[in-house]
Design a protein around this motif. Structure first.
Motif, PDB file in Angstrom:
ATOM      1  N   VAL A   1      37.987  54.286  36.111  1.00  0.00           N
ATOM      2  CA  VAL A   1      37.342  53.401  35.129  1.00  0.00           C
ATOM      3  C   VAL A   1      37.033  54.188  33.862  1.00  0.00           C
ATOM      4  O   VAL A   1      37.255  53.717  32.743  1.00  0.00           O
ATOM      5  CB  VAL A   1      36.046  52.781  35.713  1.00  0.00           C
ATOM      6  CG1 VAL A   1      35.242  52.075  34.622  1.00  0.00           C
ATOM      7  CG2 VAL A   1      36.381  51.812  36.826  1.00  0.00           C
TER       8      VAL A   1
ATOM      9  N   LEU B   1      40.014  54.617  31.704  1.00  0.00           N
ATOM     10  CA  LEU B   1      40.288  53.372  30.972  1.00  0.00           C
ATOM     11  C   LEU B   1      39.344  53.231  29.773  1.00  0.00           C
ATOM     12  O   LEU B   1      39.771  52.893  28.664  1.00  0.00           O
ATOM     13  CB  LEU B   1      40.120  52.181  31.928  1.00  0.00           C
ATOM     14  CG  LEU B   1      40.156  50.778  31.310  1.00  0.00           C
ATOM     15  CD1 LEU B   1      41.516  50.489  30.711  1.00  0.00           C
ATOM     16  CD2 LEU B   1      39.823  49.721  32.354  1.00  0.00           C
TER      17      LEU B   1
ATOM     18  N   PHE C   1      46.075  47.321  27.844  1.00  0.00           N
ATOM     19  CA  PHE C   1      44.832  47.668  28.531  1.00  0.00           C
ATOM     20  C   PHE C   1      44.349  46.537  29.425  1.00  0.00           C
ATOM     21  O   PHE C   1      43.707  46.766  30.440  1.00  0.00           O
ATOM     22  CB  PHE C   1      43.763  48.043  27.496  1.00  0.00           C
ATOM     23  CG  PHE C   1      44.073  49.336  26.823  1.00  0.00           C
ATOM     24  CD1 PHE C   1      43.576  50.519  27.326  1.00  0.00           C
ATOM     25  CD2 PHE C   1      44.897  49.376  25.719  1.00  0.00           C
ATOM     26  CE1 PHE C   1      43.879  51.714  26.727  1.00  0.00           C
ATOM     27  CE2 PHE C   1      45.205  50.566  25.104  1.00  0.00           C
ATOM     28  CZ  PHE C   1      44.700  51.743  25.605  1.00  0.00           C
ATOM     29  N   TYR C   2      44.694  45.317  29.032  1.00  0.00           N
ATOM     30  CA  TYR C   2      44.340  44.168  29.868  1.00  0.00           C
ATOM     31  C   TYR C   2      44.988  44.302  31.245  1.00  0.00           C
ATOM     32  O   TYR C   2      44.347  44.119  32.286  1.00  0.00           O
ATOM     33  CB  TYR C   2      44.776  42.878  29.177  1.00  0.00           C
ATOM     34  CG  TYR C   2      44.758  41.665  30.082  1.00  0.00           C
ATOM     35  CD1 TYR C   2      43.551  41.082  30.444  1.00  0.00           C
ATOM     36  CD2 TYR C   2      45.938  41.125  30.583  1.00  0.00           C
ATOM     37  CE1 TYR C   2      43.523  39.985  31.281  1.00  0.00           C
ATOM     38  CE2 TYR C   2      45.919  40.027  31.418  1.00  0.00           C
ATOM     39  CZ  TYR C   2      44.705  39.460  31.771  1.00  0.00           C
ATOM     40  OH  TYR C   2      44.685  38.379  32.600  1.00  0.00           O
TER      41      TYR C   2
ATOM     42  N   SER D   1      43.303  47.180  33.228  1.00  0.00           N
ATOM     43  CA  SER D   1      41.963  46.904  33.744  1.00  0.00           C
ATOM     44  C   SER D   1      41.989  45.819  34.816  1.00  0.00           C
ATOM     45  O   SER D   1      41.228  45.864  35.783  1.00  0.00           O
ATOM     46  CB  SER D   1      41.028  46.535  32.591  1.00  0.00           C
ATOM     47  OG  SER D   1      40.756  45.165  32.573  1.00  0.00           O
ATOM     48  N   THR D   2      42.886  44.840  34.653  1.00  0.00           N
ATOM     49  CA  THR D   2      42.952  43.772  35.648  1.00  0.00           C
ATOM     50  C   THR D   2      43.446  44.311  36.991  1.00  0.00           C
ATOM     51  O   THR D   2      42.986  43.883  38.050  1.00  0.00           O
ATOM     52  CB  THR D   2      43.843  42.633  35.129  1.00  0.00           C
ATOM     53  OG1 THR D   2      43.347  42.214  33.860  1.00  0.00           O
ATOM     54  CG2 THR D   2      43.838  41.444  36.073  1.00  0.00           C
TER      55      THR D   2
ATOM     56  N   LEU E   1      42.850  47.325  38.155  1.00  0.00           N
ATOM     57  CA  LEU E   1      41.690  47.988  38.774  1.00  0.00           C
ATOM     58  C   LEU E   1      40.763  46.958  39.409  1.00  0.00           C
ATOM     59  O   LEU E   1      40.244  47.156  40.506  1.00  0.00           O
ATOM     60  CB  LEU E   1      40.923  48.784  37.721  1.00  0.00           C
ATOM     61  CG  LEU E   1      41.457  50.156  37.331  1.00  0.00           C
ATOM     62  CD1 LEU E   1      40.637  50.730  36.183  1.00  0.00           C
ATOM     63  CD2 LEU E   1      41.408  51.093  38.523  1.00  0.00           C
ATOM     64  N   TYR E   2      40.554  45.855  38.690  1.00  0.00           N
ATOM     65  CA  TYR E   2      39.638  44.805  39.156  1.00  0.00           C
ATOM     66  C   TYR E   2      40.164  44.154  40.423  1.00  0.00           C
ATOM     67  O   TYR E   2      39.416  43.900  41.370  1.00  0.00           O
ATOM     68  CB  TYR E   2      39.494  43.792  38.032  1.00  0.00           C
ATOM     69  CG  TYR E   2      38.554  42.625  38.270  1.00  0.00           C
ATOM     70  CD1 TYR E   2      37.175  42.795  38.212  1.00  0.00           C
ATOM     71  CD2 TYR E   2      39.054  41.347  38.482  1.00  0.00           C
ATOM     72  CE1 TYR E   2      36.317  41.718  38.376  1.00  0.00           C
ATOM     73  CE2 TYR E   2      38.198  40.257  38.634  1.00  0.00           C
ATOM     74  CZ  TYR E   2      36.833  40.454  38.585  1.00  0.00           C
ATOM     75  OH  TYR E   2      35.986  39.381  38.746  1.00  0.00           O
ATOM     76  N   PHE E   3      41.460  43.895  40.464  1.00  0.00           N
ATOM     77  CA  PHE E   3      42.054  43.309  41.673  1.00  0.00           C
ATOM     78  C   PHE E   3      41.883  44.256  42.856  1.00  0.00           C
ATOM     79  O   PHE E   3      41.582  43.833  43.978  1.00  0.00           O
ATOM     80  CB  PHE E   3      43.528  42.980  41.446  1.00  0.00           C
ATOM     81  CG  PHE E   3      43.747  41.666  40.721  1.00  0.00           C
ATOM     82  CD1 PHE E   3      42.698  40.992  40.133  1.00  0.00           C
ATOM     83  CD2 PHE E   3      45.017  41.116  40.626  1.00  0.00           C
ATOM     84  CE1 PHE E   3      42.888  39.785  39.466  1.00  0.00           C
ATOM     85  CE2 PHE E   3      45.232  39.905  39.966  1.00  0.00           C
ATOM     86  CZ  PHE E   3      44.162  39.246  39.387  1.00  0.00           C
TER      87      PHE E   3
END
Lengths: 328, 557
Positions: free
Chosen positions: A19, A22, A81-82, A85-86, A88-90
């Motif tokens: 994180v 990022l 970057f979207y 980051s998505t 990582l979130y998943f």
């Protein structure tokens, strides 16, 4: 990173480090996107100050291509970057199947943690390093949010619904744990600490904190005390479905649909028994909403989960289960 | 020469005149002197007088909300709970939020400057529904009185977001009364929005077609659409909270069979567009100020005009970015993260276009323009940290921390409040007919910029370090940053008080203003300062685009 950058928070997991990478990379991009605005405003204010001679010939008042490019190019750069980051979130929402599960009950204004071996903690959570940990969380009153800054994770804890949070801490230490969702009067003191230990130290802690019975055994006792066994055990006078082996399996319902008998279904069936009735049974079970606390429901679920697949129709009361062996 | 580019009789620039400050002919004939009784003010239907009623009212609530903030900042100087109790702190930040959002930020620019300027800018004698306009002010005060009642009867402790089931079943404070206050003031917003939409559609002067509207009017049009479409959702949601709290109707509390996330969806469906209600009028003001500062047309008029409409439209589709850690589906998270990045595009266009407007301009550093430049800087920081928050994995860490607090204060306070003060300093001579000391205006603009950054920049760091918001008992390690923040807030507090002194001083002792003291374009500058009761003796005929500055004349000088 925390060593050489002042004001950089500590990291205690590989996820936290990713994180932070990022954040740093994205910050670099937004500095690149915004620097022209800051620098040019200052430069123009100096160069083109009113009354000051400067070359002002051929001013442009519009240029569709220039405008389109400064609308589209930054957006496309941001999309990279979207995606990052998505992903990582998943990942954060897909807990590994082998994770060690710990049950969490939040209430105004404390955190209660329940290990499978029966060890309970208040406002303190012990976990081993290098192990996937999955927290199954529920609130007894309002919405809370479990926030572990060193792991860069938080998750709201809702009343009436289980949410999960998983992590794999790699740096031993005692770190801050807080409630991030405003939950009433003592919100700002609803905190505690997470104690990350080497596996040896954690095993030692488990042993010294051991109680008489495991979580499942506590559930079995409740199963008798609340009178569940009176109907749900074989040869009872009332006809109720057997609970042996149902955990994690599909259950056919009266209305023709089916649900997976997970913790949420079991909890809801105890509190709102007539909402989703198993096929072939009459809706005669009373609610236990005013009797069972969230901790009780967790113990009952652990007990039902422990009932082995159909090899013993009479529910056995399990003896101490080693914590390593409890992951599904 | 068209009506748009006509200048005043003497063409004087602010601050250069030194005549005695007696009452001028224009003042005697102005809307300010058209009736001296209290009744002539309280029953007025003149949009300009109603704007002044709003100016006084929102200033009052601004300082009440500011007082709550000041108490919080003093309390936060130490990590312990010493000034306020836990409950007291919760009530302080709830009142700060409720008052600032609904009684200052939302009505501030639209109801003061929109009210005053839209008819003047489009060449009309009033708004379409003058009596509805007055009614909206009374409704605002009815809501305001409920809020003050909540304040004196002990307050409310739910946060301005009224999250359920805390608000509906658990909170101790005066929740129903506070919800009623917000419920009522919503109708004031709806009436104002409706009035602006009808006025802009039907009352433009001959020749004032859509491509000739000042960008101020475009942004207010977009704002009004949101006011009319989003506010009813909030109204309904607050009614549902009251129903659950009073009658135990199970809507949001799972113990009664409700769903707490339903509340969050409904609340943010209003409250995210509400953010654009608060900031679009700020963007409206800054577009005017940047063009006036540079004496140039705004770069890319149509891009800037349509970006306001785009913000209003896309702004309706991003609400669930407030809910990335709420337990919502991760796929919903991915969709709302993407849409939140999309809504940044039109904001980016505005900022880049303003910068390009300054290129080869004749840039003035008078107070309104300093406020406008401060706005751009702070709005950029606020907007870009919004992009950071739209990134799912980053949001999981900084959600509900001081990072979010800093982000939205950069937009709401750094942005909207700076724009509000910019507008006040730009149109004050038009509204009151008097010039104010430019020096003190510049001092205030710089102090607000410096004080603001000192207050809120440390909060980004606090949030990234993991300091949750709405905490007044906090970890020792955060104290240095909190002390910095409170120091900045002190500077900011004084900076907000200064204009109260010198603007009121100017009211009596200021030099009379010419019709066009800044020498800029726009129909509002073609009428005397202050304007006569019915604005225009003859409805003007518009033949030129807005911001039609004479470039050649300037270049020769």
């Amino acid at each position: 990173m925390s060593g050489f950058l002042p004001f950089w928070p500590e990291q205690a997991s590989a996820y936290a480090a990713s994180v932070d990478r990022l954040v740093l990379a994205f910050s670099a991009l937004i500095i690149v996107l915004s620097a022209p605005v800051f620098l040019l405003i200052i430069a123009f204010a100096i160069k083109y100050r009113r009354g000051k001679p400067a070359d002002r010939s051929h001013p442009m008042n519009r240029n569709v291509w220039v405008e389109t490019s400064w609308a589209v190019i930054p957006f496309l750069l941001i999309l990279i970057f979207y995606v990052w980051s998505t992903q990582l979130y998943f990942g954060l929402h897909r807990p590994p199947a082998d994770a060690l599960e710990i049950e969490v009950v939040a209430k105004q204004w404390m955190w209660k943690f329940q290990h499978a071996g029966g060890q309970g903690e208040i406002n303190e959570l012990h976990v081993p390093t290098g192990t996937n940990i999955k927290l199954n969380m529920i609130s007894q009153d309002v919405i809370h949010s479990l926030y572990l800054p060193v792991l860069r994770i938080k998750q709201d804890v809702l009343p009436g619904r289980y949410t999960t949070l998983w992590f794999n801490a790699d740096k031993p230490g005692t770190y801050r744990m807080t409630c991030a969702e405003f939950c009433g009067t003592d919100h700002s003191v609803m905190g505690g600490s997470i104690v990350v230990q080497e596996p040896d130290g954690f095993s030692l802690w488990l042993e010294t904190s051991a109680t008489d019975s495991t979580l499942a055994a506590q559930g079995a006792a409740l199963f008798r005390r609340f009178g569940c066994s009176g109907c749900h055990e074989p040869h009872s006078s009332v006809r109720a479905p057997s609970l042996a082996g149902i955990y994690g399996q599909p259950v056919a319902l009266n209305n023709g649909t089916a649900v997976i008998a997970d913790a949420q279904y079991i909890r809801d069936s105890i509190l709102l028994p007539n909402a989703q009735v198993a096929a072939g049974y009459a809706p005669i079970m009373p609610t236990f909403a005013n009797v069972a606390t969230e901790s009780d429901l967790i113990a009952l679920t652990a007990y039902i989960q422990s009932l082995a697949t159909d090899n013993s129709r009479s529910a056995p009361i399990p003896t101490n289960i080693a914590p390593e062996g409890t992951a599904p | 020469m068209s009506a748009l580019s006509k200048t005043s009789e003497d063409g004087s620039i602010i601050g250069l005149e030194h005549e005695p400050a007696g009452e001028t002919r224009h003042e005697r004939e102005s809307y300010l002197r058209a009736g001296h009784t209290l009744r002539s003010w309280l029953l007025t239907t003149d949009h300009k007088r109603i704007a002044l009623l709003y100016l006084v009212s929102v200033t009052f609530f601004f300082f009440i909300g500011g007082l709550a903030a000041a108490i919080m900042r003093v309390d936060l100087l130490t990590p312990e709970a010493d000034l306020l109790t836990n409950e007291g702190y919760n009530r302080a930040f709830t009142l700060h939020g409720v008052i600032m959002v609904w009684f200052f930020l939302i009505p501030s620019i639209p109801n003061v400057f929109g009210n005053f300027l839209i008819p003047l800018m489009i060449g009309a004698r009033d708004l379409a529904f003058p009596r509805l306009n007055l009614l909206s002010w009374y409704i605002y005060w009815l809501g305001g009185l409920f809020t003050l009642w909540v304040l004196v009867s002990g307050g409310v402790d739910t946060g301005w977001t009224f999250y359920t089931p805390l608000s509906s079943m658990f909170a101790q404070g005066n929740v129903v009364m506070a919800a009623t206050a917000v419920f009522i003031v919503g109708f004031s917003s709806i009436l104002t929005g409706l009035n602006f939409i009808v006025t802009i559609h039907t009352m433009r002067a001959p020749g004032m077609h859509w491509g000739r509207l000042p960008l101020f009017v475009w942004s207010h049009y977009a704002t009004s659409v949101i006011l009319v479409l989003a506010t009813p959702v909030l109204t309904v949601t607050l009614a549902l909270i009251a129903a659950e709290r009073l009658f135990g109707l199970g809507i949001f509390d799972p113990a009664l069979g409700g769903d707490p996330l339903l509340y969050q969806h409904l609340f943010w469906f209003y409250s995210h567009p509400a953010v654009y209600i608060m900031v679009l009028p700020g963007l409206a003001v800054v577009s005017e100020l940047v063009a006036a500062a540079a004496r140039k047309p705004v770069f890319g008029y149509w891009f800037v005009a349509y970006s306001s409409i785009a913000i209003a439209a896309i702004g309706f589709l991003v609400w669930a970015h407030h809910m990335f850690v709420s337990g919502m589906s991760m796929y919903a998270g991915a969709v709302f993260s993407f849409l939140s990045l999309v809504v940044a595009v039109p904001s980016g266009i505005k900022v880049y276009n303003w910068t390009a407007t300054l290129w080869k301009g004749h840039i003035s550093l008078d107070p309104p323009f300093l406020f406008a430049m401060g706005f751009i800087g702070l709005f950029v920081v606020g907007g870009l940290t919004g992009l950071i928050l739209a990134m799912l994995a980053v949001d999981v860490h900084v959600h509900d921390t001081y990072f979010v607090v800093a982000h939205f204060h950069y937009i709401m306070v750094g942005g909207t409040v700076s724009a509000y003060f910019g507008a006040l300093h730009f149109w004050w001579p038009k509204m009151t007919g008097r010039l104010y000391p430019v020096f003190w205006g510049r001092v205030t603009a710089v102090m607000i910029f410096v004080g603001f950054n000192l207050t809120f920049f440390p909060q980004f760091i606090l949030g990234f370090l993991g300091m949750p918001r709405r905490y007044h008992v906090y970890d020792q390690q955060f104290q240095v940053l909190h002390v910095l923040s409170s120091t900045g807030a002190t500077i900011l507090g004084f900076a907000y008080l200064f204009p109260l002194i010198y603007l009121l001083y100017a009211l009596r002792h200021g030099t009379p203003a010419s019709a066009n003291p800044w020498d800029v374009t726009g129909l509002e500058w073609t009428v005397p300062s202050p304007p006569p009761k019915h604005n225009f003796e003859r409805i003007p005929l518009v033949t030129r685009k807005p911001y039609d500055y004479e470039v050649e004349k300037e270049e020769q000088s």
